[in-house]
Write a protein that holds these residues in place. Structure first.
Motif, short mmCIF file in Angstrom:
data_model
loop_
_atom_site.label_atom_id
_atom_site.label_comp_id
_atom_site.label_asym_id
_atom_site.label_seq_id
_atom_site.Cartn_x
_atom_site.Cartn_y
_atom_site.Cartn_z
N MET A 108 0.83 -1.19 0.00
CA MET A 108 0.00 0.00 0.00
C MET A 108 0.87 1.25 0.00
O MET A 108 0.61 2.21 -0.72
N GLY A 109 1.92 1.20 0.80
CA GLY A 109 2.84 2.33 0.86
C GLY A 109 3.44 2.63 -0.51
O GLY A 109 3.56 3.79 -0.90
N LEU A 110 3.75 1.56 -1.24
CA LEU A 110 4.39 1.73 -2.55
C LEU A 110 3.49 2.48 -3.54
O LEU A 110 3.92 3.45 -4.16
N VAL A 111 2.23 2.05 -3.64
CA VAL A 111 1.36 2.73 -4.62
C VAL A 111 1.08 4.16 -4.17
O VAL A 111 1.03 5.08 -4.98
N LEU A 112 0.92 4.34 -2.86
CA LEU A 112 0.61 5.69 -2.38
C LEU A 112 1.80 6.62 -2.61
O LEU A 112 1.63 7.79 -2.92
N HIS A 113 2.97 6.06 -2.45
CA HIS A 113 4.16 6.87 -2.67
C HIS A 113 4.23 7.32 -4.13
O HIS A 113 4.52 8.48 -4.43
N ALA A 114 3.92 6.37 -5.03
CA ALA A 114 3.95 6.72 -6.45
C ALA A 114 2.89 7.77 -6.77
O ALA A 114 3.13 8.71 -7.54
N ALA A 115 1.71 7.61 -6.16
CA ALA A 115 0.65 8.58 -6.40
C ALA A 115 1.06 9.95 -5.87
O ALA A 115 0.76 10.98 -6.47
N GLU A 116 1.76 9.93 -4.76
CA GLU A 116 2.23 11.17 -4.17
C GLU A 116 3.15 11.91 -5.15
O GLU A 116 3.07 13.13 -5.28
N ASP A 117 4.00 11.13 -5.83
CA ASP A 117 4.90 11.74 -6.83
C ASP A 117 4.09 12.48 -7.88
O ASP A 117 4.42 13.60 -8.27
N VAL A 118 3.02 11.82 -8.35
CA VAL A 118 2.19 12.43 -9.38
C VAL A 118 1.58 13.72 -8.85
O VAL A 118 1.58 14.76 -9.51
N LEU A 119 1.05 13.63 -7.62
CA LEU A 119 0.39 14.80 -7.05
C LEU A 119 1.39 15.94 -6.82
O LEU A 119 1.08 17.10 -7.03
N ALA A 120 2.58 15.56 -6.41
CA ALA A 120 3.60 16.59 -6.18
C ALA A 120 3.92 17.29 -7.49
O ALA A 120 4.12 18.51 -7.52
N ALA A 121 3.92 16.50 -8.59
CA ALA A 121 4.19 17.10 -9.89
C ALA A 121 3.08 18.08 -10.28
O ALA A 121 3.33 19.13 -10.86
N ILE A 122 1.84 17.71 -9.92
CA ILE A 122 0.72 18.62 -10.20
C ILE A 122 0.87 19.87 -9.35
O ILE A 122 0.72 20.99 -9.81
N GLN A 123 1.18 19.62 -8.08
CA GLN A 123 1.33 20.72 -7.13
C GLN A 123 2.35 21.73 -7.63
O GLN A 123 2.16 22.93 -7.54
N ALA A 124 3.41 21.19 -8.19
CA ALA A 124 4.49 22.07 -8.63
C ALA A 124 4.22 22.62 -10.03
O ALA A 124 5.05 23.32 -10.59
N GLY A 125 3.07 22.23 -10.61
CA GLY A 125 2.73 22.74 -11.92
C GLY A 125 3.49 22.08 -13.05
O GLY A 125 3.49 22.55 -14.17
N ARG A 126 4.16 20.96 -12.78
CA ARG A 126 4.90 20.28 -13.85
C ARG A 126 4.02 19.31 -14.61
O ARG A 126 4.40 18.79 -15.63
N LEU A 127 2.84 19.03 -14.05
CA LEU A 127 1.97 18.05 -14.67
C LEU A 127 0.55 18.59 -14.60
O LEU A 127 0.15 19.12 -13.56
N GLY A 128 -0.18 18.47 -15.71
CA GLY A 128 -1.56 18.95 -15.70
C GLY A 128 -2.49 17.90 -15.11
O GLY A 128 -2.20 16.70 -15.19
#
Lengths: 762, 90
Positions: free
Chosen positions: A58-78
């Motif tokens: 569970m930690g693994l998938v959530l960590h990966a999702a967090e990466d995606v969200l962080a990219a959105i947060q930083a405006g690098r990903l729509g």
């Protein structure tokens, strides 16, 4: 399963639901800064807790999702729907695992493989954007990622001046926000801080608006504890391993402290920026009510943000921009002025009204929002036990009426009886209040039910290629938890039906010039002591001709009966079992087993389902439900020498029928009531009780009951009281007895059987 | 009992102050917000107790008996030396 694991399950479900809601809303309205922060926090908290209960997959998938969200947060990903899809899929998987974990205290064996797959998919999304979640916990000796609070700790270091710090290579800033209820768990947050080795700075301040002394709750923790330490990340994580969701550890460049001295001669730069900010403040206050308001405010925001970015005060700059956007959209400079003032204080190193910038923003945006209600999580069974007790109290109270009657019949007891009656009245009021208050505890807002639907509608409309928007109304209406829980399935069937059969395809709608997207409305309202829930759509409506055809094909009714039905009655046939009007069977609403289940479920809890439809204008299904099912109004009747209870919700009226109104139809007696022929059945006969052959010349007493649209008159010997009772289901080997809804105790201690008219009359 | 009021009105914390002490301390401070609070003989303070002190900000008679608190929390609070407060009454 230990308490920690149980708590994890309960919390995880709440968090998943919250993230689901936010993601769906984000797809519709886009990610506001606040929303993405919230979603990020949820994933982060979930990840932390998954670690605590030791679920690495569970930690693994959530960590990966967090990466995606962080990219959105930083405006690098729509935030495209592909991204949202992946995030939702990840949540779905986590929700399934939470269920698995609850059932087996472990994840299924193949979870590792599944986790790697999902994580891979998420990583490929975040891939080009680069992994970003690292900044949360890992060292990134890059000044850009040092949050403002950590920066201010560095500044504070010079004041608390700890000489023992030698540049040892590691430096961490830590912010610990203990849960408000942590004292009850035996936590002593400061004690954790005490254990931090190589502590350099410590600061404690109020997390929420600091309470006044008068309304401080000594047992609710409202502190934010922040520290700077030269200990290693491992040491720090070990100390806070039980509260990973409450602590935020940021790695700082090891030379941050020495850079601080450099930072000091930056004061002049800071001073300059502060002057710039003050100037913008003046500009904004002057801009108010001017025609050039928008352009003036716009340039003030740009100037302030640029100046702040010059100091690398990224958070502060963003905050000004957000507040500025609000100031422009609301044509009200106040939010921007507040933000600018806070930033000015930040530059002066003054406390921002006791809280940091982010919090102030939250509270200023939520100024109209009431203070967060404090919730108490109580096991449902405990409430039920209390409701039962209050029910028993009602029974005891009813006993007093009986006692008073007995004393009254005793010639000497008149005064005593009066006294007893007045006491009884008081007791009745109190017992009623208590019962009411307890039932109130079980009341939950319909929002709990409605919140599952945006996701359902989104997924299904995508699958069907239809454009549909969901509107919900009256979410704050409250009803008994049992009712709200029971409603999920029927409402889901109705929504699915609306999507699948009701709403036309996008092309069809375009051709017939109907609005796009189509609308499905879920609404709830309270009408007296009934709860009305309505599911309506603006789709094609139900064509009675098609239903008639279908009913003929399925042999639902003989031809002549079918012909005699009005259009409304024909439409009502879709609630019969085994009926489907969709020309093809889809995997969405299946084989038409839905509507009869809906009616059965709603009937079971004392509700009614009705349907209105206009061809081309849509369909609306109304569920008319009791507010709660714990207390039942019954009528006590006598038949065949026995007392029986009849639920009042089935009784439409009681009638004395003179013999000349009664006519014999086939084998049955019947009479005309409101232009309908109502058959008369003897209740004693139905219940196999001894019957005295009734005198045909006497006036007969009947209770008219409505069941499934049909009226039946039950002949009884006498009608006694109307009571509000707590119905106990039939127990033991009586539980199979047909025709009874349950039992209740009468005032004199006798057991009263309450009839289930539906079973009796069908 | 590790929270008590002396006859001169001073509130005295003595010995370890566990979470249960937060409430009596708060009550005393609510009754007399200006009363000085002597924490020279206290042992380890629980977070709940520290929270009350941080909110009430009483005139503290120091140094704090809990060395960690003295080092890291006291500087942020106004602490007067014991001598200067002798004879002070609310």
């Amino acid at each position: 399963m230990n308490d920690l694991q149980k708590q994890f399950i309960a919390e995880a479900r709440e968090l998943i639901q919250q993230a689901n809601d936010d993601l769906i809303a984000a797809e519709r309205e886009g990610f506001s800064g606040e929303r993405i922060d919230r979603v990020f926090r949820v994933f982060h908290t979930l990840k932390g807790s998954a670690g605590v209960v030791d679920l690495p997959a569970m930690g693994l998938v959530l960590h990966a999702a967090e990466d995606v969200l962080a990219a959105i947060q930083a405006g690098r990903l729509g935030a495209t729907s592909l991204v949202i899809d992946q995030a939702l899929a990840c949540l779905d998987q986590v929700a399934t695992w939470v269920d698995d974990f609850e059932a087996q205290e472990a994840l299924p064996l193949e979870s590792g493989e599944a986790a790697r797959k999902i994580a891979g998919a998420l990583r490929s999304l975040a891939g080009e954007a680069g992994t970003a979640s690292e900044h949360l916990t890992r060292a990134r000796p890059d000044d850009d990622v040092v949050p403002d609070w950590a920066r201010s700790l560095i500044e504070a270091q010079s004041l608390q001046g700890s000489a023992e710090h030698e540049s040892t290579g590691s430096l961490f800033a830590l912010s610990y926000e203990p849960h408000a209820g942590c004292f009850f768990n035996g936590d002593d947050p400061i004690d954790l801080i005490r254990r931090i080795p190589k502590l350099l700075v410590f600061r404690a301040d109020a997390r929420e608006q600091p309470p006044t002394l008068a309304d401080l709750d000594p047992f609710s923790c409202n502190l934010r504890l922040q520290a700077l330490s030269a200990a290693s990340h491992t040491e720090l994580s070990a100390i806070f391993r039980l509260v990973p969701d409450q602590v935020h550890i940021v790695a700082l460049p090891p030379d941050a402290l020495s850079a601080k001295t450099e930072g000091r001669h930056d004061t002049s730069a800071k001073e300059l920026v502060r002057l710039v900010i003050e100037e913008q403040t003046q500009l904004v206050s002057l801009a108010k009510d001017r025609p050039s308001y928008i352009s003036l405010v716009g340039s003030a925001i740009r100037a302030a943000a640029n100046a702040l970015r010059h100091l690398r005060f990224e958070d502060a700059a963003e905050r000004v921009e957000r507040a500025g956007a609000a100031a422009i959209s609301q044509s009200n400079p106040t939010p921007l002025l507040t933000a600018l003032d806070d930033v000015r204080r930040l530059l002066l190193d003054q406390p921002i009204s006791g809280v940091d910038a982010k919090r102030t923003e939250a509270s200023s945006q939520g100024a109209s929002r009431p203070a967060a209600a404090r919730l108490l999580r109580v096991d449902e069974a405990r409430i039920d036990a209390l409701v039962d007790l209050a029910g028993e109290l009602l029974v005891v109270k009813n006993g007093f009426v009986h006692l008073a009657k007995r004393i009254e019949s005793d010639a000497s007891g008149g005064d005593l009886a009066r006294a007893l009656r007045s006491q009884n009245d008081a007791l009745e009021r109190l017992a009623g209040d208590l019962h009411g208050a307890l039932l109130q505890l079980r009341m939950v807002p319909l929002a709990q039910l409605f919140r599952s639907f945006p996701r359902l509608v989104r997924d299904m409309s995508q699958q069907l290629g239809k454009e549909v928007s969901l509107v919900t109304r009256g979410e704050t209406t409250e009803s008994d938890k049992t009712i709200v829980d029971l409603l999920f399935e029927p409402v889901m069937h109705l929504v699915r039906n609306a999507l699948d059969h009701g709403i036309e395809t996008t092309d069809q709608r375009r051709v017939s010039g109907k609005a796009l997207p189509a609308t499905i409305t879920l609404s709830a309202a309270r009408m007296g002591d009934r709860l009305i829930v309505e599911v309506s759509d603006d789709g094609r409506g139900i064509d009675p001709a098609i239903v008639r055809n279908k009913a003929r094909q399925n042999g639902l009714l003989p031809e002549d009966e079918l012909a005699a039905l009005s259009d409304e009655q024909v439409i009502d046939l879709i609630f019969s079992s085994g009926f489907s009007t969709a020309s093809e069977v889809t995997d969405i609403s299946g084989r038409g087993v839905g509507m009869d289940v809906v009616r059965a479920t709603i009937d079971r809890i004392g509700g009614r389902v009705s349907l209105k439809s206009r061809v081309d204008f849509g369909t609306s299904v109304t569920l008319d439900l009791p507010m709660n099912i714990a207390l039942l109004q019954i009528m006590v009747v006598e038949a065949g020498g026995q007392l029986l209870g009849i639920p009042m919700d089935a009784v439409s009226e009681t009638v004395r029928v003179a013999p000349d109104r009664i006519s014999r139809i086939k084998n049955n007696d019947g009479f005309v009531l409101h232009d309908r022929v109502v058959p008369i059945c003897s209740l004693a006969k139905i219940m196999n009780l001894p019957t005295s052959e009734s005198d045909r010349t006497q006036i007969r007493l009947v209770v008219v009951a409505e069941m499934a649209g049909r009226a039946t008159a039950l002949e009884v010997d006498a009608i006694r009281d109307r009571l509000e009772v707590v119905l106990k289901p039939m127990q033991g080997f009586l539980s199979n007895a047909r025709g009874y809804a349950g039992t209740t105790l009468l005032g004199d201690g006798a057991v009263l059987l309450v009839l289930d008219l539906k079973e009796i009359l069908s | 009992m590790s929270v008590q009021r002396q006859s001169d009105g001073t509130i005295v914390l003595s010995g370890p102050c566990p979470v249960e002490d937060a409430e009596p301390l708060l009550q005393l401070l609510q009754a007399t917000p200006n009363a000085p609070c002597d924490w020279t003989s206290c042992g380890q303070l629980h977070t709940a107790v520290v929270q009350v002190i941080l909110t009430a900000r009483p005139a503290l008679v120091g140094p704090c008996g809990d060395p960690w608190i003295e080092r890291w929390v006291a500087p942020a609070l106004q602490v007067r030396g014991r001598e200067t407060n002798a004879g002070h009454s609310p």
